[in-house]
Design a protein around this motif. Sequence first.
Motif, PDB file in Angstrom:
ATOM      1  N   UNK A 291      31.972  36.276  24.180  1.00  0.00           N
ATOM      2  CA  UNK A 291      31.883  35.777  25.322  1.00  0.00           C
ATOM      3  C   UNK A 291      30.416  35.481  25.786  1.00  0.00           C
ATOM      4  N   UNK A 292      29.888  34.316  26.001  1.00  0.00           N
ATOM      5  CA  UNK A 292      28.594  34.182  26.317  1.00  0.00           C
ATOM      6  C   UNK A 292      28.837  33.497  27.891  1.00  0.00           C
ATOM      7  N   UNK A 293      27.893  34.070  28.785  1.00  0.00           N
ATOM      8  CA  UNK A 293      28.064  33.668  30.133  1.00  0.00           C
ATOM      9  C   UNK A 293      27.359  32.555  30.505  1.00  0.00           C
ATOM     10  N   UNK A 294      26.450  31.950  29.568  1.00  0.00           N
ATOM     11  CA  UNK A 294      25.757  30.775  29.487  1.00  0.00           C
ATOM     12  C   UNK A 294      24.632  31.073  30.998  1.00  0.00           C
ATOM     13  N   UNK A 295      24.371  32.183  31.319  1.00  0.00           N
ATOM     14  CA  UNK A 295      23.296  32.197  32.297  1.00  0.00           C
ATOM     15  C   UNK A 295      24.109  32.187  33.660  1.00  0.00           C
ATOM     16  N   UNK A 296      25.551  31.867  33.923  1.00  0.00           N
ATOM     17  CA  UNK A 296      25.919  31.531  35.104  1.00  0.00           C
ATOM     18  C   UNK A 296      26.288  32.968  35.491  1.00  0.00           C
ATOM     19  N   UNK A 297      26.458  33.150  36.963  1.00  0.00           N
ATOM     20  CA  UNK A 297      26.581  34.341  37.734  1.00  0.00           C
ATOM     21  C   UNK A 297      27.752  34.499  38.034  1.00  0.00           C
ATOM     22  N   UNK A 298      28.410  35.914  37.825  1.00  0.00           N
ATOM     23  CA  UNK A 298      29.816  36.313  38.361  1.00  0.00           C
ATOM     24  C   UNK A 298      29.622  37.060  39.533  1.00  0.00           C
ATOM     25  N   UNK A 299      29.987  36.477  40.645  1.00  0.00           N
ATOM     26  CA  UNK A 299      29.654  37.245  42.103  1.00  0.00           C
ATOM     27  C   UNK A 299      30.723  37.829  42.452  1.00  0.00           C
ATOM     28  N   UNK A 300      30.695  39.093  43.017  1.00  0.00           N
ATOM     29  CA  UNK A 300      31.606  39.756  43.874  1.00  0.00           C
ATOM     30  C   UNK A 300      32.906  40.247  43.197  1.00  0.00           C
ATOM     31  N   UNK A 301      32.739  40.784  41.832  1.00  0.00           N
ATOM     32  CA  UNK A 301      33.753  41.409  41.384  1.00  0.00           C
ATOM     33  C   UNK A 301      34.123  42.915  41.884  1.00  0.00           C
ATOM     34  N   UNK A 302      35.256  42.966  42.343  1.00  0.00           N
ATOM     35  CA  UNK A 302      35.558  44.070  43.071  1.00  0.00           C
ATOM     36  C   UNK A 302      36.809  44.920  42.074  1.00  0.00           C
ATOM     37  N   UNK A 303      36.625  46.404  42.168  1.00  0.00           N
ATOM     38  CA  UNK A 303      37.754  47.108  41.622  1.00  0.00           C
ATOM     39  C   UNK A 303      37.693  48.140  42.573  1.00  0.00           C
ATOM     40  N   UNK A 304      38.827  48.661  43.242  1.00  0.00           N
ATOM     41  CA  UNK A 304      39.135  49.824  43.949  1.00  0.00           C
ATOM     42  C   UNK A 304      40.215  50.580  43.841  1.00  0.00           C
ATOM     43  N   UNK A 305      41.028  50.464  42.648  1.00  0.00           N
ATOM     44  CA  UNK A 305      42.163  51.228  42.286  1.00  0.00           C
ATOM     45  C   UNK A 305      41.659  52.686  41.758  1.00  0.00           C
ATOM     46  N   UNK A 306      42.262  53.325  42.798  1.00  0.00           N
ATOM     47  CA  UNK A 306      41.789  55.020  42.577  1.00  0.00           C
ATOM     48  C   UNK A 306      42.286  55.624  41.263  1.00  0.00           C
ATOM     49  N   UNK A 307      43.456  54.954  40.606  1.00  0.00           N
ATOM     50  CA  UNK A 307      43.907  55.289  39.387  1.00  0.00           C
ATOM     51  C   UNK A 307      43.423  54.893  38.222  1.00  0.00           C
ATOM     52  N   UNK A 308      42.474  53.818  38.364  1.00  0.00           N
ATOM     53  CA  UNK A 308      41.890  53.128  37.316  1.00  0.00           C
ATOM     54  C   UNK A 308      41.301  53.887  36.094  1.00  0.00           C
TER      55      UNK A 308
END
Length: 96
Positions: free
Chosen positions: A20-37
Amino acid sequence: MSTDEWIPIGTANKPFTGSYCGNGCEIIGLTMTDPNAKIIGLFGVADGANIYNITMRDYDIRSAGRNVTGKSIAPILALGLEDTRSYDNQVYPKEK
């Protein structure tokens, strides 16, 4: 990406095995809140993969897995197996 709970790419039973190459693009706002992850990150488990040139901005994974001991957590790749490489990535967490 901040309105839905993120589910990492790749699990222990089915790890990510490609490139996986991100090609310099941004991923904005990834959110993980699951307390059991147990696996927390953009990619969960990878095996023999190449993950590179990704920029993540304003991600929020601080509260994920708070009920779990022995979790794997990282913004880009939580757990890399065998010859997995994760490189040339930039991460900028959400400010409090």
